[in-house]
Design a protein around this motif. Sequence first.
Motif, PDB file in Angstrom:
ATOM      1  N   LEU A  21       0.829  -1.205   0.000  1.00  0.00           N
ATOM      2  CA  LEU A  21       0.000   0.000   0.000  1.00  0.00           C
ATOM      3  C   LEU A  21       0.862   1.254   0.000  1.00  0.00           C
ATOM      4  CD1 LEU A  21      -2.999  -0.635   2.415  1.00  0.00           C
ATOM      5  CD2 LEU A  21      -3.063   0.074   0.020  1.00  0.00           C
ATOM      6  N   LEU A  22       1.867   1.230   0.904  1.00  0.00           N
ATOM      7  CA  LEU A  22       2.772   2.366   0.998  1.00  0.00           C
ATOM      8  C   LEU A  22       3.521   2.573  -0.311  1.00  0.00           C
ATOM      9  CD1 LEU A  22       4.621   2.437   4.428  1.00  0.00           C
ATOM     10  CD2 LEU A  22       3.282   4.234   3.342  1.00  0.00           C
ATOM     11  N   GLY A  23       3.942   1.461  -0.887  1.00  0.00           N
ATOM     12  CA  GLY A  23       4.726   1.528  -2.115  1.00  0.00           C
ATOM     13  C   GLY A  23       3.943   2.205  -3.223  1.00  0.00           C
ATOM     14  N   PHE A  24       2.685   1.831  -3.350  1.00  0.00           N
ATOM     15  CA  PHE A  24       1.870   2.409  -4.407  1.00  0.00           C
ATOM     16  C   PHE A  24       1.372   3.800  -4.023  1.00  0.00           C
ATOM     17  CE2 PHE A  24       1.307  -2.025  -5.910  1.00  0.00           C
ATOM     18  CZ  PHE A  24       1.774  -1.808  -7.186  1.00  0.00           C
ATOM     19  N   GLY A  25       1.096   3.959  -2.730  1.00  0.00           N
ATOM     20  CA  GLY A  25       0.382   5.161  -2.311  1.00  0.00           C
ATOM     21  C   GLY A  25       1.242   6.337  -1.930  1.00  0.00           C
ATOM     22  N   SER A  26       2.451   6.085  -1.410  1.00  0.00           N
ATOM     23  CA  SER A  26       3.171   7.180  -0.765  1.00  0.00           C
ATOM     24  C   SER A  26       3.452   8.338  -1.731  1.00  0.00           C
ATOM     25  CB  SER A  26       4.456   6.671  -0.120  1.00  0.00           C
ATOM     26  OG  SER A  26       5.195   5.931  -1.037  1.00  0.00           O
TER      27      SER A  26
ATOM     28  N   LEU B 133       9.695  -1.012  -2.173  1.00  0.00           N
ATOM     29  CA  LEU B 133      10.598  -0.416  -3.155  1.00  0.00           C
ATOM     30  C   LEU B 133      10.123  -0.638  -4.586  1.00  0.00           C
ATOM     31  CD1 LEU B 133      14.049  -1.305  -1.578  1.00  0.00           C
ATOM     32  CD2 LEU B 133      12.953   0.931  -1.691  1.00  0.00           C
ATOM     33  N   LEU B 134       9.649  -1.850  -4.848  1.00  0.00           N
ATOM     34  CA  LEU B 134       9.290  -2.174  -6.233  1.00  0.00           C
ATOM     35  C   LEU B 134       8.105  -1.335  -6.717  1.00  0.00           C
ATOM     36  CD1 LEU B 134      10.635  -4.045  -8.209  1.00  0.00           C
ATOM     37  CD2 LEU B 134       8.887  -5.756  -7.730  1.00  0.00           C
ATOM     38  N   PRO B 135       6.969  -1.350  -5.981  1.00  0.00           N
ATOM     39  CA  PRO B 135       5.859  -0.523  -6.471  1.00  0.00           C
ATOM     40  C   PRO B 135       6.193   0.961  -6.496  1.00  0.00           C
ATOM     41  CG  PRO B 135       5.317  -1.550  -4.373  1.00  0.00           C
ATOM     42  CD  PRO B 135       6.579  -2.155  -4.843  1.00  0.00           C
ATOM     43  N   PHE B 136       6.993   1.408  -5.525  1.00  0.00           N
ATOM     44  CA  PHE B 136       7.349   2.819  -5.504  1.00  0.00           C
ATOM     45  C   PHE B 136       8.156   3.186  -6.754  1.00  0.00           C
ATOM     46  CE2 PHE B 136       9.921   6.469  -4.096  1.00  0.00           C
ATOM     47  CZ  PHE B 136       8.879   7.329  -3.754  1.00  0.00           C
ATOM     48  N   SER B 137       9.085   2.299  -7.125  1.00  0.00           N
ATOM     49  CA  SER B 137       9.892   2.545  -8.314  1.00  0.00           C
ATOM     50  C   SER B 137       9.016   2.548  -9.559  1.00  0.00           C
ATOM     51  CB  SER B 137      10.983   1.475  -8.449  1.00  0.00           C
ATOM     52  OG  SER B 137      11.795   1.485  -7.311  1.00  0.00           O
ATOM     53  N   VAL B 138       8.065   1.609  -9.587  1.00  0.00           N
ATOM     54  CA  VAL B 138       7.166   1.542 -10.749  1.00  0.00           C
ATOM     55  C   VAL B 138       6.397   2.857 -10.894  1.00  0.00           C
ATOM     56  CG1 VAL B 138       5.099   0.419 -11.652  1.00  0.00           C
ATOM     57  CG2 VAL B 138       6.958  -0.958 -10.720  1.00  0.00           C
ATOM     58  N   VAL B 139       5.908   3.345  -9.732  1.00  0.00           N
ATOM     59  CA  VAL B 139       5.173   4.611  -9.769  1.00  0.00           C
ATOM     60  C   VAL B 139       6.069   5.735 -10.285  1.00  0.00           C
ATOM     61  CG1 VAL B 139       4.010   6.340  -8.346  1.00  0.00           C
ATOM     62  CG2 VAL B 139       3.564   3.925  -7.964  1.00  0.00           C
ATOM     63  N   LEU B 140       7.325   5.725  -9.800  1.00  0.00           N
ATOM     64  CA  LEU B 140       8.266   6.767 -10.224  1.00  0.00           C
ATOM     65  C   LEU B 140       8.428   6.763 -11.740  1.00  0.00           C
ATOM     66  CD1 LEU B 140      11.195   6.671  -7.625  1.00  0.00           C
ATOM     67  CD2 LEU B 140       9.459   8.422  -7.903  1.00  0.00           C
ATOM     68  N   ILE B 141       8.626   5.555 -12.291  1.00  0.00           N
ATOM     69  CA  ILE B 141       8.833   5.458 -13.739  1.00  0.00           C
ATOM     70  C   ILE B 141       7.577   5.918 -14.475  1.00  0.00           C
ATOM     71  CG2 ILE B 141       9.180   3.827 -15.644  1.00  0.00           C
ATOM     72  CD1 ILE B 141      10.965   2.227 -13.695  1.00  0.00           C
ATOM     73  N   GLN B 142       6.461   5.499 -13.929  1.00  0.00           N
ATOM     74  CA  GLN B 142       5.189   5.858 -14.543  1.00  0.00           C
ATOM     75  C   GLN B 142       4.981   7.376 -14.519  1.00  0.00           C
ATOM     76  OE1 GLN B 142       1.906   5.328 -12.179  1.00  0.00           O
ATOM     77  NE2 GLN B 142       0.411   5.548 -13.827  1.00  0.00           N
ATOM     78  N   GLN B 143       5.530   8.024 -13.482  1.00  0.00           N
ATOM     79  CA  GLN B 143       5.388   9.471 -13.365  1.00  0.00           C
ATOM     80  C   GLN B 143       6.421  10.213 -14.205  1.00  0.00           C
ATOM     81  OE1 GLN B 143       3.015  11.265 -11.629  1.00  0.00           O
ATOM     82  NE2 GLN B 143       2.006   9.301 -11.293  1.00  0.00           N
ATOM     83  N   GLY B 144       7.187   9.469 -14.983  1.00  0.00           N
ATOM     84  CA  GLY B 144       8.081  10.115 -15.920  1.00  0.00           C
ATOM     85  C   GLY B 144       9.503  10.298 -15.441  1.00  0.00           C
ATOM     86  N   PHE B 145       9.847   9.670 -14.329  1.00  0.00           N
ATOM     87  CA  PHE B 145      11.248   9.743 -13.903  1.00  0.00           C
ATOM     88  C   PHE B 145      12.105   8.867 -14.804  1.00  0.00           C
ATOM     89  CE2 PHE B 145       9.199  11.439 -10.239  1.00  0.00           C
ATOM     90  CZ  PHE B 145      10.136  12.279  -9.645  1.00  0.00           C
ATOM     91  N   ASP B 146      13.368   9.216 -14.874  1.00  0.00           N
ATOM     92  CA  ASP B 146      14.295   8.516 -15.757  1.00  0.00           C
ATOM     93  C   ASP B 146      14.408   7.045 -15.355  1.00  0.00           C
ATOM     94  OD1 ASP B 146      16.372   8.086 -17.615  1.00  0.00           O
ATOM     95  OD2 ASP B 146      17.801   8.200 -15.942  1.00  0.00           O
ATOM     96  N   VAL B 147      14.221   6.149 -16.314  1.00  0.00           N
ATOM     97  CA  VAL B 147      14.180   4.717 -16.017  1.00  0.00           C
ATOM     98  C   VAL B 147      15.509   4.223 -15.451  1.00  0.00           C
ATOM     99  CG1 VAL B 147      13.821   2.417 -16.970  1.00  0.00           C
ATOM    100  CG2 VAL B 147      12.464   4.338 -17.813  1.00  0.00           C
ATOM    101  N   VAL B 148      16.594   4.584 -16.100  1.00  0.00           N
ATOM    102  CA  VAL B 148      17.908   4.118 -15.642  1.00  0.00           C
ATOM    103  C   VAL B 148      18.182   4.618 -14.224  1.00  0.00           C
ATOM    104  CG1 VAL B 148      20.387   4.124 -16.112  1.00  0.00           C
ATOM    105  CG2 VAL B 148      18.751   4.071 -18.006  1.00  0.00           C
ATOM    106  N   GLY B 149      17.872   5.878 -13.994  1.00  0.00           N
ATOM    107  CA  GLY B 149      18.087   6.470 -12.676  1.00  0.00           C
ATOM    108  C   GLY B 149      17.289   5.746 -11.605  1.00  0.00           C
ATOM    109  N   VAL B 150      16.008   5.489 -11.893  1.00  0.00           N
ATOM    110  CA  VAL B 150      15.162   4.811 -10.913  1.00  0.00           C
ATOM    111  C   VAL B 150      15.696   3.418 -10.630  1.00  0.00           C
ATOM    112  CG1 VAL B 150      12.873   3.851 -10.502  1.00  0.00           C
ATOM    113  CG2 VAL B 150      13.094   6.145 -11.442  1.00  0.00           C
TER     114      VAL B 150
END
Lengths: 237, 489
Positions: free
Chosen positions: B42-47, B122-139
């Motif tokens: 939940l935290l991973g997806f929601g935070s 970590l995994l869902p949070f990273s997925v959200v980051l990528i989905q929000q347009g953060f650099d894939v390699v960086g994430v």
Amino acid sequence: MIHVENLSKAYGTTKVLDIPELEIPKGQSFGLVGNNGAGKTTFFSLLLDLIQSTTGHISSNGIQISSSEEWKPYTSAFIDETFLIGYLTPEEYFYFIGELRGWNKADVDQFLEGFTDFFNDEILNKRKYLRDLSKGNSKKVGIVGALIGNPEVIILDEPFANLDPTTQIRLKRILKALADKPEVTILVSSHDLQHTVEVSNRIVVLEKGLVVKDLQTNTETMKELEAFFSGEPADVE
Amino acid sequence: MLKKFITLEWKSFKRSASFKANMVLKVFMVLGALYFIAMFLLLGFGSYFILEKFELEPFPTVNRFLIYYLILDLIIRFFLQKMPVMNVRQLLTLPIFKKTIVRYTLGKTIMSYFNWLHLFFLLPFSVVLIQQGFDVVGVLAWFCSVFALIFFNNFINILINNRDWLLYTIGGILITTVGLHYYEVIDPTLYTGPVFQTLYSQPYSMLLPLLMLAVAMWLTYRFFFNHLYLDSGLSIKQQDATTEQLTWLDRFGLMGTFLKNDIKLLRRNKRSKTTLFISVLFIFYGLLFFTGAVEAYEGPVWRIFAGLFVTGGFLFTFGQFVPSWDSAYYPLMMSQNIRYRDYLNSKWWLMVVATTVTTLLSSFYLYFGWEVYLAIIVGAIYNVGVNAHVVLWAGAYVKTPIDLTQNKNVFGDKQAFNIKSMLLALPKLLLPMIFYAIGHYAHSPEAGYLIVALTGVLGFAFKEKVFSIIENIYKTEKYKTIAAYSESK
């Protein structure tokens, strides 16, 4: 003193001990011999109510040991290292047992003076906890602990094992002196036939849980036992 | 070889005397584990979105507090994660390479839940980051770095469990930093935040955490490898012993004799010393409730919970394992001139004294108002009157032998306080909370306190009766207990 009736202990379908009747009179020094798995320790554990008998019961001085705790004040034992408290020093252990048996520090100290030889200066004032003692030395502590408080029934399982030769001889002397006291009943088990014969006036041989020989010690006993354990027919008149 | 080790462990688990109790606990542990996995997911997806809502920049904010996330992880591990335990002695003379033994013991810790749990955040949070347009390699670099640091914690935890100086050093550093932050001298997160941010913006910087992990792994490996001798890691440190008389306890008769023994037990074994230390920590647990530090603890019912916890530290950490503390010499206790009643009584008194002392020590809670201290006193009454009995009662069924000497061995289990003891404590806390809730919501807080305190007094009044019952249980369980205790040999 100790009366065994119909006693048996079975694990599943295997009977490890089966004694229809056995009477150990007061003052006797009773030696128990037998090969591994003969049931010696099982018998002693039953005597101390540490395991539950499958059938029958043991009474000590008329008290049934599995239903009353009244036998505890006059009975003491040393079976194995589970009778030692590892984080105590030998002195503290002796005082602890002494207090349980109504002896104060001075009584215990006086009592220990008689064991200076036996301890061979390896036990007292060594600044060591029991858990750090060698096997032989912790055995010495356990045996002496079992003698504190003038118990009337003393049970020692394999007291000679792990002791050095000098200590074995000294232990025999101690046990013989105790055996001479009419009020003390000693039960000793051992693999060492010679030692057992020397300290006991009666020897019972266990084999696969059964009493196969019950002898009053005399000059022939040693021969008879050796014949029995070597598997050769005994030629005793 | 791996397969053989695993079969050995499976057998030791399945064939232990406390197998059934272990199974029940395992089920609860699995449920708890699933709960945390759900929360982390939940935290991973929601935070990300939650932080956005609070008008914070999500990624930098997470990075800012990541240091505390990792510190907390280390602390939780230190108290809860089991150390790799293995019966190494028997394997030494067998044709098995030392490195295989060490690798296996360490490899086991990698599989720990405490590592993989973080993946669910970590995994869902990273997925959200990528989905929000953060650099894939960086994430990806960020994700790998943080995960490497989690494993770094895993190995550091093993080291601090075995090396006291390291424990004190790391503990000292942590307390200083947190203290500096709390008193607003320096805010360490302002410095560490950018560091974690760099892991994203400069992906190659992930080499640093990976290097840290490699070094920690190598150190632990070497540590275990070098201590794989009977006279070093596998030996039990010999202490210089002194004979203590504690004659002031003599006036209590037979009870004094047992108390003397228990005091020595507590002082001379590392495992029981840790227990004592933790029960002191329990005193400060109430601060979380009464300072309003944790919002979830604001409810009135939590006060009684805090009261029970503050005064019950010793009861829960030590009392819970009576008679297991005496497991190593239980046959002696059972055949010596000791009556059950005396034995139980002495343990009971020990708990009563400890509870009283903690109640007095926690008088500093008066600072938060007399109501707070009242909750503590009520908790103490309930602990003495009811929980002390429950603990002794439950103890008759807990047949896990405690090996007092084992924890000094590098490969031994060092935990005095683990998930198992937490689970056992729960029912002792829930019941009084319910009692309080009844009084509180039906009438007033005072009525709630009164009900809980009265239950305690009632339990106290029935002490003799309850002791007779407990005594009988101990007697009927005696043979099973002796058999279970002898199993550890």
